[in-house]
Motif scaffolding. Structure first.
Motif, mmCIF file in Angstrom:
data_model
loop_
_atom_site.group_PDB
_atom_site.id
_atom_site.type_symbol
_atom_site.label_atom_id
_atom_site.label_comp_id
_atom_site.label_asym_id
_atom_site.label_seq_id
_atom_site.Cartn_x
_atom_site.Cartn_y
_atom_site.Cartn_z
ATOM 1 N N ALA A 264 43.645 35.400 42.473
ATOM 2 C CA ALA A 264 43.689 37.137 43.027
ATOM 3 C C ALA A 264 43.486 38.143 44.179
ATOM 4 C CB ALA A 264 44.504 38.254 42.382
ATOM 5 N N ASP A 265 42.541 36.539 45.290
ATOM 6 C CA ASP A 265 41.950 37.475 45.959
ATOM 7 C C ASP A 265 42.658 38.594 46.622
ATOM 8 O OD1 ASP A 265 43.766 35.908 48.168
ATOM 9 O OD2 ASP A 265 42.028 34.588 48.647
ATOM 10 N N ILE A 266 41.410 38.985 48.395
ATOM 11 C CA ILE A 266 41.686 39.822 48.786
ATOM 12 C C ILE A 266 43.389 39.428 49.480
ATOM 13 C CG2 ILE A 266 40.314 39.114 50.791
ATOM 14 C CD1 ILE A 266 39.976 42.032 51.565
ATOM 15 N N HIS A 267 43.469 38.003 49.566
ATOM 16 C CA HIS A 267 44.171 38.248 50.688
ATOM 17 C C HIS A 267 45.641 38.650 49.599
ATOM 18 C CE1 HIS A 267 42.100 36.506 53.454
ATOM 19 N NE2 HIS A 267 41.673 36.246 52.569
ATOM 20 N N VAL A 268 45.339 37.668 48.493
ATOM 21 C CA VAL A 268 46.645 38.488 47.754
ATOM 22 C C VAL A 268 46.993 39.421 47.404
ATOM 23 C CG1 VAL A 268 47.891 37.375 45.953
ATOM 24 C CG2 VAL A 268 46.861 35.262 46.344
ATOM 25 N N LEU A 269 46.167 40.279 47.795
ATOM 26 C CA LEU A 269 46.035 41.473 47.212
ATOM 27 C C LEU A 269 46.673 42.739 48.244
ATOM 28 C CD1 LEU A 269 43.252 42.981 45.172
ATOM 29 C CD2 LEU A 269 45.230 41.873 44.111
ATOM 30 N N SER A 270 46.771 41.981 49.394
ATOM 31 C CA SER A 270 47.011 42.764 50.405
ATOM 32 C C SER A 270 48.507 42.628 50.847
ATOM 33 C CB SER A 270 46.143 42.080 52.240
ATOM 34 O OG SER A 270 44.847 42.407 52.042
ATOM 35 N N VAL A 271 48.685 40.967 50.417
ATOM 36 C CA VAL A 271 50.404 40.755 50.386
ATOM 37 C C VAL A 271 50.904 41.803 49.241
ATOM 38 C CG1 VAL A 271 52.061 39.393 50.261
ATOM 39 C CG2 VAL A 271 50.007 38.499 51.515
ATOM 40 N N ILE A 272 50.351 41.825 48.553
ATOM 41 C CA ILE A 272 51.006 41.909 47.534
ATOM 42 C C ILE A 272 51.322 43.765 47.759
ATOM 43 C CG2 ILE A 272 51.088 43.180 44.919
ATOM 44 C CD1 ILE A 272 49.446 40.361 43.915
ATOM 45 N N ALA A 273 50.487 44.591 47.752
ATOM 46 C CA ALA A 273 50.030 46.128 48.872
ATOM 47 C C ALA A 273 50.942 45.877 49.334
ATOM 48 C CB ALA A 273 48.539 46.615 48.765
ATOM 49 N N GLY A 274 51.093 45.102 50.622
ATOM 50 C CA GLY A 274 52.342 44.687 52.165
ATOM 51 C C GLY A 274 53.322 44.736 51.251
ATOM 52 N N ARG A 275 53.811 43.722 50.848
ATOM 53 C CA ARG A 275 54.673 43.488 50.711
ATOM 54 C C ARG A 275 55.629 44.301 49.215
ATOM 55 N NH1 ARG A 275 53.847 43.433 55.275
ATOM 56 N NH2 ARG A 275 54.104 42.498 57.015
ATOM 57 N N HIS A 276 55.237 43.836 48.446
ATOM 58 C CA HIS A 276 55.455 44.145 47.097
ATOM 59 C C HIS A 276 54.722 45.160 45.910
ATOM 60 C CE1 HIS A 276 56.633 40.127 46.510
ATOM 61 N NE2 HIS A 276 55.499 39.845 47.753
ATOM 62 N N TYR A 277 55.169 46.511 46.865
ATOM 63 C CA TYR A 277 54.674 47.907 46.743
ATOM 64 C C TYR A 277 55.596 48.026 45.591
ATOM 65 C CZ TYR A 277 57.125 48.939 50.648
ATOM 66 O OH TYR A 277 58.343 48.302 51.992
ATOM 67 N N GLY A 278 56.684 47.797 45.913
ATOM 68 C CA GLY A 278 58.070 48.344 45.100
ATOM 69 C C GLY A 278 57.835 47.723 43.455
ATOM 70 N N GLN A 279 57.636 46.691 43.702
ATOM 71 C CA GLN A 279 57.011 46.182 42.144
ATOM 72 C C GLN A 279 55.975 46.297 41.516
ATOM 73 O OE1 GLN A 279 59.719 43.587 42.024
ATOM 74 N NE2 GLN A 279 59.988 43.862 44.577
ATOM 75 N N LEU A 280 55.461 47.351 41.983
ATOM 76 C CA LEU A 280 53.793 47.973 41.361
ATOM 77 C C LEU A 280 54.591 49.518 40.517
ATOM 78 C CD1 LEU A 280 51.173 47.644 43.763
ATOM 79 C CD2 LEU A 280 51.582 46.221 42.397
ATOM 80 N N SER A 281 54.574 49.038 38.768
ATOM 81 C CA SER A 281 54.383 50.931 38.889
ATOM 82 C C SER A 281 54.184 50.322 37.018
ATOM 83 C CB SER A 281 56.237 51.135 38.599
ATOM 84 O OG SER A 281 56.551 49.582 37.959
ATOM 85 N N GLY A 282 53.689 51.178 37.138
ATOM 86 C CA GLY A 282 53.702 51.180 35.086
ATOM 87 C C GLY A 282 52.501 50.505 34.780
ATOM 88 N N HIS A 283 51.864 49.064 33.812
ATOM 89 C CA HIS A 283 51.021 48.437 33.177
ATOM 90 C C HIS A 283 50.307 47.324 34.963
ATOM 91 C CE1 HIS A 283 48.486 45.724 31.865
ATOM 92 N NE2 HIS A 283 49.294 45.065 31.842
ATOM 93 N N ARG A 284 51.509 46.990 35.468
ATOM 94 C CA ARG A 284 51.259 45.871 37.123
ATOM 95 C C ARG A 284 50.757 47.066 37.820
ATOM 96 N NH1 ARG A 284 56.104 45.409 38.054
ATOM 97 N NH2 ARG A 284 55.822 43.770 35.843
#
Length: 350
Positions: A264-284
């Protein structure tokens, strides 16, 4: 001399209607998403926050055309600033509308459609963004795909006897729209190990705009997990292919693993923030910020990396309340507490 706009025209939507065109709006803030006409009008009128802002702006593509046997489709790419509530800054939209009226009048003649003058709101997508946008637009408006799609299909089915180097990025992006089909996905999954890495990367990145069958999503998730050590670029492409705004168990399971790993480097975090924000809730969501804070310290970024991700996600209407709620979370680690402390100390200095 500036031409006074029609007093009944207050929005871009009204301008396009008044000009007698058909049109389709797309949100390009995070991926490519067709927008309902009423939703865009609500955004223009400040009735709803922009759903996918990026860098304090809302990013749009406007496709319009007139009826005819072979109608020409024209595109404007525009970005407008948003305020602290996520609402479109009306003054910027009004300024752009005035620029249009000054340059084109209040009708859109065939020779004028794509001749907008220089203005601070237009932008040019990257080649990969343009290819993805073009593919989604064709699918949305039932327009023909690139002629090279057949060649892509041949390579997908028989990579050993086809030359991937003859395939254009646009043809691959267009072909990716067919990944809604389970049979096509089964063939791609079976032959993926035989494809050239560049082809696989482009295909998976282009698949981010497609609602993939469950079996192929599972394949992409496993492929992502398996390739991070040997080929991070392919793993990131597979992660993008799983993009979804809706809660998705397959993606969430993968994110849980990634956020707890060294991958989980900066590139992975960027993809998660840019494309998977819908999965970021609660503990995640806390997991995400924990990893951003730890990476910030590891890379001696002095809070800049963490602040960037925090300011990015807090702009999203679907996440704003939860992101602010992390500030009060009892699950926070020391590294996350330090990151928030640094964030607020920098804010107070400004």
């Amino acid at each position: 001399m500036s031409q006074a706009p029609d007093p009944t025209i207050h929005t871009l939507s009204e301008f396009l209607l008044h000009a007698g065109t058909n049109f389709q709006f797309f949100d390009l803030g995070r991926g490519v998403h067709p927008l309902d006409t009423q939703l865009f009008l609500d955004l223009e009128n400040g009735l709803r926050p922009c759903p996918r802002p990026r860098q304090q702006h809302a990013w749009f593509a406007i496709v319009f055309w007139s009826e005819g046997q072979k109608p020409n489709h024209y595109i404007w790419f525009v970005k407008f600033p948003i305020d602290e509530r996520g609402l479109l800054v009306a003054a910027a939209r009004n300024h752009f509308l005035q620029i249009i009226v000054d340059a084109l009048g209040q009708s859109l003649g065939e020779e004028k459609h794509d001749t907008l003058p220089d203005n601070p709101y237009s932008f040019v997508p990257t080649q990969s963004q343009m290819a993805l946008f073009s593919a989604v637009t064709k699918s949305c408006l039932s327009l023909p795909f690139n002629d090279g799609v057949k060649e892509v299909e041949h390579y997908v089915n028989a990579p050993a006897i086809s030359d991937w180097r003859k395939l254009s990025v646009q043809s691959i992006a267009d072909f990716a729209q067919t990944l809604r089909d389970e049979t096509t996905c089964h063939t791609v999954a079976q032959n993926m190990a035989l494809y050239h890495e560049d082809f696989t990367r482009i295909l998976l990145e282009s698949a981010e705009a497609v609602s993939l069958p469950t079996a192929f999503k599972q394949h992409c998730a496993q492929y992502c997990a398996d390739t991070f050590s040997s080929s991070p670029a392919l793993a990131l492409a597979a992660l993008r292919a799983l993009s979804s705004e809706q809660a998705d168990t397959i993606s969430q399971t993968l994110l849980n693993t990634l956020l707890d790993s060294k991958h989980a480097d900066i590139h992975v975090l960027s993809v998660i923030a840019g494309r998977h924000y819908g999965q970021l809730s609660g503990h995640r969501l806390i997991q995400f910020f924990e990893r951003a804070a730890a990476l910030d310290e590891d890379e001696s970024m002095e809070g800049k990396l963490f602040a960037g991700f925090f300011s990015d996600l807090v702009q999203l209407p679907c996440l704003r309340a939860e992101v602010l709620g992390v500030l009060r979370s009892t699950e926070r680690s020391e590294v996350l507490a330090r990151a928030f402390g640094h964030l607020f100390s920098q804010t107070q200095k400004k």
